[in-house]
Design a protein around this motif. Structure first.
Motif, mmCIF file in Angstrom:
data_model
loop_
_atom_site.group_PDB
_atom_site.id
_atom_site.type_symbol
_atom_site.label_atom_id
_atom_site.label_comp_id
_atom_site.label_asym_id
_atom_site.label_seq_id
_atom_site.Cartn_x
_atom_site.Cartn_y
_atom_site.Cartn_z
ATOM 1 N N UNK A 8 0.840 -1.194 0.000
ATOM 2 C CA UNK A 8 0.000 0.000 0.000
ATOM 3 C C UNK A 8 0.876 1.246 0.000
ATOM 4 N N UNK A 9 0.484 2.233 -0.789
ATOM 5 C CA UNK A 9 1.210 3.498 -0.917
ATOM 6 C C UNK A 9 0.392 4.544 -0.193
ATOM 7 N N UNK A 10 0.878 5.014 0.957
ATOM 8 C CA UNK A 10 0.093 5.918 1.800
ATOM 9 C C UNK A 10 0.920 7.125 2.230
ATOM 10 N N UNK A 11 0.263 8.082 2.851
ATOM 11 C CA UNK A 11 0.930 9.279 3.349
ATOM 12 C C UNK A 11 1.803 8.918 4.550
ATOM 13 N N UNK A 12 3.038 9.423 4.539
ATOM 14 C CA UNK A 12 4.009 9.119 5.584
ATOM 15 C C UNK A 12 4.460 10.420 6.222
ATOM 16 N N UNK A 13 4.449 10.475 7.551
ATOM 17 C CA UNK A 13 4.963 11.646 8.247
ATOM 18 C C UNK A 13 6.408 11.362 8.655
ATOM 19 N N UNK A 14 7.306 12.258 8.243
ATOM 20 C CA UNK A 14 8.738 12.103 8.481
ATOM 21 C C UNK A 14 9.175 13.147 9.496
ATOM 22 N N UNK A 15 9.905 12.726 10.530
ATOM 23 C CA UNK A 15 10.436 13.662 11.513
ATOM 24 C C UNK A 15 11.950 13.467 11.614
ATOM 25 N N UNK A 16 12.655 14.589 11.621
ATOM 26 C CA UNK A 16 14.115 14.575 11.659
ATOM 27 C C UNK A 16 14.595 14.854 13.081
ATOM 28 N N UNK A 17 15.840 14.510 13.350
ATOM 29 C CA UNK A 17 16.434 14.762 14.666
ATOM 30 C C UNK A 17 16.582 16.255 14.941
ATOM 31 N N UNK A 18 16.653 17.075 13.881
ATOM 32 C CA UNK A 18 16.796 18.519 14.060
ATOM 33 C C UNK A 18 15.470 19.186 14.404
ATOM 34 N N UNK A 19 14.359 18.466 14.303
ATOM 35 C CA UNK A 19 13.053 19.024 14.624
ATOM 36 C C UNK A 19 12.189 19.285 13.409
ATOM 37 N N UNK A 20 12.745 19.166 12.222
ATOM 38 C CA UNK A 20 11.986 19.375 10.996
ATOM 39 C C UNK A 20 11.029 18.206 10.784
ATOM 40 N N UNK A 21 9.826 18.509 10.313
ATOM 41 C CA UNK A 21 8.834 17.468 10.028
ATOM 42 C C UNK A 21 8.152 17.798 8.715
ATOM 43 N N UNK A 22 7.884 16.769 7.930
ATOM 44 C CA UNK A 22 7.183 16.942 6.663
ATOM 45 C C UNK A 22 6.473 15.656 6.310
ATOM 46 N N UNK A 23 5.632 15.710 5.273
ATOM 47 C CA UNK A 23 4.899 14.538 4.831
ATOM 48 C C UNK A 23 5.304 14.180 3.416
ATOM 49 N N UNK A 24 5.312 12.883 3.151
ATOM 50 C CA UNK A 24 5.623 12.366 1.827
ATOM 51 C C UNK A 24 4.803 11.095 1.629
ATOM 52 N N UNK A 25 5.045 10.374 0.580
ATOM 53 C CA UNK A 25 4.357 9.110 0.322
ATOM 54 C C UNK A 25 5.334 7.958 0.491
ATOM 55 N N UNK A 26 4.893 6.884 1.128
ATOM 56 C CA UNK A 26 5.730 5.713 1.335
ATOM 57 C C UNK A 26 4.840 4.524 1.672
ATOM 58 N N UNK A 27 5.444 3.366 1.869
ATOM 59 C CA UNK A 27 4.672 2.205 2.279
ATOM 60 C C UNK A 27 4.629 2.051 3.796
ATOM 61 N N UNK A 28 5.311 2.941 4.547
ATOM 62 C CA UNK A 28 5.218 2.985 6.005
ATOM 63 C C UNK A 28 4.544 4.301 6.408
ATOM 64 N N UNK A 29 3.966 4.349 7.601
ATOM 65 C CA UNK A 29 3.211 5.528 8.008
ATOM 66 C C UNK A 29 4.066 6.596 8.677
ATOM 67 N N UNK A 30 5.135 6.211 9.383
ATOM 68 C CA UNK A 30 6.004 7.180 10.043
ATOM 69 C C UNK A 30 7.462 6.788 9.845
ATOM 70 N N UNK A 31 8.325 7.813 9.780
ATOM 71 C CA UNK A 31 9.773 7.602 9.687
ATOM 72 C C UNK A 31 10.460 8.595 10.605
ATOM 73 N N UNK A 32 11.536 8.149 11.248
ATOM 74 C CA UNK A 32 12.398 9.029 12.042
ATOM 75 C C UNK A 32 13.772 8.956 11.404
#
Length: 67
Positions: A8-32
């Motif tokens: 499944x290709x779904x919206x993924x929320x990505x959060x960085x160690x620096x505090x930046x956060x954005x959304x992209x598309x991936x097969x997982x829901x969250x990434x750090x």
């Protein structure tokens, strides 16, 4: 294309160690992640030493280099 073999290709929320956060598309829901385009030296023009295992201090101690 064959059906039912692709993840499944779904919206993924990505959060960085620096505090930046954005959304992209991936097969997982969250990434750090450790480094993003907001803090990566190539994009910012600043040199940062990212040391996860003490390698920089080990190198400096081995060759007696000051900080």
């Amino acid at each position: 294309m064959r059906k039912e073999i692709h993840p499944d290709y779904k919206t993924c929320s990505v959060s960085c160690a620096c505090g930046n956060a954005f959304e992209t598309k991936s097969n997982v829901e969250t990434m750090r992640i450790d480094i993003c385009s907001s803090c990566h030296p190539f994009f910012t023009g600043e040199q940062k030493i990212v040391d996860a295992a003490g390698r920089v201090e080990k190198f400096r101690a081995k060759y007696n280099m000051a900080k």
